[in-house]
Design an enzyme around this catalytic site. Sequence first.
Site, PDB file in Angstrom:
ATOM      1  N   ARG A   1      38.692  27.566  51.791  1.00 57.54           N
ATOM      2  CA  ARG A   1      39.383  27.701  50.503  1.00 57.54           C
ATOM      3  C   ARG A   1      39.390  26.337  49.823  1.00 57.54           C
ATOM      4  NH1 ARG A   1      45.539  29.432  50.760  1.00 57.54           N
ATOM      5  NH2 ARG A   1      44.806  31.582  50.903  1.00 57.54           N
TER       6      ARG A   1
ATOM      7  N   SER B   1      42.776  40.775  49.307  1.00 58.22           N
ATOM      8  CA  SER B   1      44.223  40.645  49.464  1.00 58.22           C
ATOM      9  C   SER B   1      44.911  41.904  48.957  1.00 58.22           C
ATOM     10  CB  SER B   1      44.742  39.442  48.668  1.00 58.22           C
ATOM     11  OG  SER B   1      44.148  38.244  49.121  1.00 58.22           O
TER      12      SER B   1
ATOM     13  N   LYS C   1      51.353  28.914  49.419  1.00 57.18           N
ATOM     14  CA  LYS C   1      50.979  29.601  48.182  1.00 57.18           C
ATOM     15  C   LYS C   1      52.273  29.961  47.453  1.00 57.18           C
ATOM     16  CE  LYS C   1      47.426  32.692  46.526  1.00 57.18           C
ATOM     17  NZ  LYS C   1      46.595  33.877  46.742  1.00 57.18           N
TER      18      LYS C   1
END
Length: 213
Positions: free
Chosen positions: A42, A111, A140
């Site tokens: 990521r 997701s 997050k």
Amino acid sequence: MKCSKETMLLYAVTDRSWVGKQTLYEQVESALKGGATCIQLREKELDEAAFLEEAVALKKLCGSYGVPLIINDNINIAVKCGADGIHVGQSDMEASNVRKAVGDKMIIGVSAQTVEQALAAQSAGADYLGVGAVFPTSTKLDASEVSHQTLKEICAAVDIPVTAIGGINKGNIAELSGTGVDGVALVSAIFAAENIEEECKILKKLSGEMVSK
């Protein structure tokens, strides 16, 4: 390489904010040595050229361990580096369009936070789901929590592997027992650890115990 439930057992998601004593490459290698079953790269800040260079190096590294490399949210990089998979969120491209872009062989992860999203992703061709945040998370900040009941309902509703993500650490993994998840996706619990390799060994054991209950 398509996705198996075993692939989800210890799913390590990189985070450049923890790079320091080790480079990101070294951190990932430590995670692999410790038994990580999947690596997601990521990168939100790197430019395309640097991202691609890193992705190519990590694809080779992961391949040497027989572990899939998943690229987060960048189809161009995933295709160019020959990644094993791509992971997209609900606000990104729909799985069916991702499939058209990457072909049949690449793993697609999506997701999901609701049963409806999970079923839609599966119907659109997702190979696995990342469900969360299952605990409060600082990694997050915009992630909303998914109750363990909803997690259980999602796992019961789909036929594809499910990994839980969000705020998971060795102190709370056991709380996911009985939900039906196939493993855990971890960021800071792995990459903020003093000894990533040893931490992964512990986390993999705990995840295996959780999944088997």
